[in-house]
Scaffold this motif. Structure first.
Motif, PDB file in Angstrom:
ATOM      1  N   ALA A  89      -7.968  11.474  -0.294  1.00  0.00           N
ATOM      2  CA  ALA A  89      -6.896  10.626  -0.826  1.00  0.00           C
ATOM      3  C   ALA A  89      -6.302  11.237  -2.095  1.00  0.00           C
ATOM      4  O   ALA A  89      -5.087  11.206  -2.304  1.00  0.00           O
ATOM      5  CB  ALA A  89      -7.432   9.224  -1.109  1.00  0.00           C
ATOM      6  N   ALA A  90      -7.162  11.792  -2.949  1.00  0.00           N
ATOM      7  CA  ALA A  90      -6.673  12.419  -4.173  1.00  0.00           C
ATOM      8  C   ALA A  90      -5.805  13.630  -3.864  1.00  0.00           C
ATOM      9  O   ALA A  90      -4.761  13.839  -4.489  1.00  0.00           O
ATOM     10  CB  ALA A  90      -7.854  12.817  -5.053  1.00  0.00           C
ATOM     11  N   VAL A  91      -6.219  14.420  -2.880  1.00  0.00           N
ATOM     12  CA  VAL A  91      -5.430  15.595  -2.500  1.00  0.00           C
ATOM     13  C   VAL A  91      -4.079  15.178  -1.929  1.00  0.00           C
ATOM     14  O   VAL A  91      -3.039  15.780  -2.233  1.00  0.00           O
ATOM     15  CB  VAL A  91      -6.218  16.455  -1.486  1.00  0.00           C
ATOM     16  CG1 VAL A  91      -5.325  17.545  -0.899  1.00  0.00           C
ATOM     17  CG2 VAL A  91      -7.429  17.073  -2.156  1.00  0.00           C
ATOM     18  N   ARG A  92      -4.071  14.112  -1.116  1.00  0.00           N
ATOM     19  CA  ARG A  92      -2.786  13.640  -0.573  1.00  0.00           C
ATOM     20  C   ARG A  92      -1.859  13.191  -1.691  1.00  0.00           C
ATOM     21  O   ARG A  92      -0.655  13.462  -1.658  1.00  0.00           O
ATOM     22  CB  ARG A  92      -3.040  12.480   0.405  1.00  0.00           C
ATOM     23  CG  ARG A  92      -3.641  12.907   1.729  1.00  0.00           C
ATOM     24  CD  ARG A  92      -3.547  11.789   2.762  1.00  0.00           C
ATOM     25  NE  ARG A  92      -4.317  10.619   2.360  1.00  0.00           N
ATOM     26  CZ  ARG A  92      -5.583  10.420   2.680  1.00  0.00           C
ATOM     27  NH1 ARG A  92      -6.242  11.324   3.398  1.00  0.00           N
ATOM     28  NH2 ARG A  92      -6.223   9.324   2.298  1.00  0.00           N
ATOM     29  N   LEU A  93      -2.415  12.489  -2.681  1.00  0.00           N
ATOM     30  CA  LEU A  93      -1.600  12.031  -3.806  1.00  0.00           C
ATOM     31  C   LEU A  93      -1.051  13.207  -4.597  1.00  0.00           C
ATOM     32  O   LEU A  93       0.126  13.214  -4.990  1.00  0.00           O
ATOM     33  CB  LEU A  93      -2.443  11.135  -4.715  1.00  0.00           C
ATOM     34  CG  LEU A  93      -1.745  10.552  -5.946  1.00  0.00           C
ATOM     35  CD1 LEU A  93      -0.573   9.682  -5.523  1.00  0.00           C
ATOM     36  CD2 LEU A  93      -2.720   9.752  -6.784  1.00  0.00           C
ATOM     37  N   ILE A  94      -1.873  14.223  -4.826  1.00  0.00           N
ATOM     38  CA  ILE A  94      -1.422  15.405  -5.564  1.00  0.00           C
ATOM     39  C   ILE A  94      -0.321  16.120  -4.799  1.00  0.00           C
ATOM     40  O   ILE A  94       0.694  16.549  -5.375  1.00  0.00           O
ATOM     41  CB  ILE A  94      -2.613  16.351  -5.831  1.00  0.00           C
ATOM     42  CG1 ILE A  94      -3.584  15.691  -6.812  1.00  0.00           C
ATOM     43  CG2 ILE A  94      -2.138  17.691  -6.364  1.00  0.00           C
ATOM     44  CD1 ILE A  94      -4.897  16.428  -6.959  1.00  0.00           C
ATOM     45  N   ARG A  95      -0.486  16.242  -3.486  1.00  0.00           N
ATOM     46  CA  ARG A  95       0.536  16.918  -2.687  1.00  0.00           C
ATOM     47  C   ARG A  95       1.855  16.160  -2.693  1.00  0.00           C
ATOM     48  O   ARG A  95       2.932  16.753  -2.753  1.00  0.00           O
ATOM     49  CB  ARG A  95       0.033  17.082  -1.251  1.00  0.00           C
ATOM     50  CG  ARG A  95      -1.035  18.161  -1.099  1.00  0.00           C
ATOM     51  CD  ARG A  95      -1.636  18.154   0.286  1.00  0.00           C
ATOM     52  NE  ARG A  95      -2.561  19.275   0.476  1.00  0.00           N
ATOM     53  CZ  ARG A  95      -3.392  19.382   1.507  1.00  0.00           C
ATOM     54  NH1 ARG A  95      -3.442  18.420   2.437  1.00  0.00           N
ATOM     55  NH2 ARG A  95      -4.175  20.420   1.606  1.00  0.00           N
ATOM     56  N   ARG A  96       1.767  14.815  -2.618  1.00  0.00           N
ATOM     57  CA  ARG A  96       2.992  14.015  -2.624  1.00  0.00           C
ATOM     58  C   ARG A  96       3.730  14.117  -3.952  1.00  0.00           C
ATOM     59  O   ARG A  96       4.953  14.097  -4.004  1.00  0.00           O
ATOM     60  CB  ARG A  96       2.679  12.543  -2.328  1.00  0.00           C
ATOM     61  CG  ARG A  96       2.384  12.245  -0.879  1.00  0.00           C
ATOM     62  CD  ARG A  96       2.545  10.762  -0.596  1.00  0.00           C
ATOM     63  NE  ARG A  96       1.676   9.946  -1.435  1.00  0.00           N
ATOM     64  CZ  ARG A  96       0.461   9.553  -1.091  1.00  0.00           C
ATOM     65  NH1 ARG A  96      -0.046   9.916   0.074  1.00  0.00           N
ATOM     66  NH2 ARG A  96      -0.264   8.798  -1.906  1.00  0.00           N
TER      67      ARG A  96
END
Length: 316
Positions: A89-96
């Protein structure tokens, strides 16, 4: 594969091994896990064997056509699964958020809810491409080492770092809801406060530096040293004090900058405007080293502070 405690490894486990373990544990099938991970079945098997070697116990019971979690494997899965989900979830947020402009602001909860948040809509309308994160905490943050851009703080002038910008000062004033003023005893003089519940901050009595927020200080200053109210109501936070006053639970001693909007809308009434009491505290904007490239929110806060000074009658 049970090892003695003396042979158990203590170094951190490889994340890749945990990812393979989670896939096998979820599917209970090495082939399905290998297809999901885009690895060969033998590569997944080697990762699981390496993980078992690192931990020192067997994680799966291997049958002819299926696998089964051992007790240790089930225990590990309960920890690994939510950890991997949080990491993903953290990686998805960073990518977004990659490539987007953002501003992180640290302040305390009451100031965020009573002053900052009501003003953010105007900023976001003018700057829809800037993301804003509010970190509400009473704990001071180090702007040199954190990802916070701006800090809004409430303290004496001598307690702020060099370069801090004073937004506005503070006066304390009694306020009440309009319908409370119409529902009972008249409230036009200081003596009339004896007929009402008085609302104030509970921590002010326990914190030496906040004693000027107390009703007792206000009463003593204005010559009502022996006055006792109908009852006392204490709350931890400024927004709770204002909410209690809004719902007609009594007369609150409030900080003018935090209730200026409610006074302007008529939701609260300043009952004794000639008896405001100055506070040595002030509200400050502390700018982090990274915020120089994002001047928009700083300029917006300074402009909003000027409006607050105007609304409360502060000259400087």
């Amino acid at each position: 594969m049970q090892h003695s405690e003396n042979h158990l490894r203590t170094r951190p486990i490889a994340v890749g091994h945990l990812r393979a373990f989670e896939a096998v544990a979820r599917h209970l099938n090495f082939r399905a896990a290998s297809e999901e991970l885009s690895l060969t079945q033998s590569a997944v098997s080697r990762q699981i064997q390496a993980l078992e070697q690192e931990i020192g116990v067997s994680l799966f019971l291997r049958h002819t056509r299926a696998v089964e979690l051992t007790g240790a494997g089930a225990q590990l899965l309960r920890t690994v699964l939510p950890s991997l989900e949080r990491m993903d979830a953290a990686v998805r947020l960073i990518r977004r958020s990659a490539g987007r402009r953002s501003v992180a602001i640290s302040t305390w909860a009451s100031f965020a809810s009573m002053w900052l948040i009501p003003r953010l809509e105007a900023f976001q309308s003018a700057h829809p491409d800037i993301d804003i994160r509010i970190d509400a905490t009473d704990v001071p943050v180090d702007l040199d080492t954190t990802d916070i851009d701006l800090a809004l703080r409430y303290t004496r002038p001598g307690n702020v770092p060099a370069g801090a910008l004073r937004l506005f000062g503070e006066q304390l004033t009694p306020v009440a809801s309009p319908w409370l003023l119409k529902s009972g005893h008249a409230l036009t003089r200081g003596e009339d406060l004896a007929h009402f519940a008085l609302i104030e901050a509970s921590d002010a009595h326990r914190t030496h530096n906040l004693q000027w927020l107390t009703w007792r200080r206000w009463l003593d200053h204005h010559g009502f040293k022996t006055l006792e109210p109908k009852r006392w109501l204490y709350f931890n936070y400024a927004h709770q004090i204002a909410q209690a006053a809004l719902t007609g639970q009594g007369v609150a001693l409030t900080r003018m900058p935090l209730v200026a909007d409610s006074l302007a809308s008529g939701d609260l009434v300043e009952i004794l405007p000639s008896m405001r009491l100055d506070s040595p505290m002030a509200y400050w904007l502390i700018v982090g080293p990274r915020s120089a490239a994002r001047p928009e929110i700083r300029a917006f806060l300074v402009a909003q502070a000027a409006l607050t000074r105007q609304a409360t009658g502060e000259s400087a």
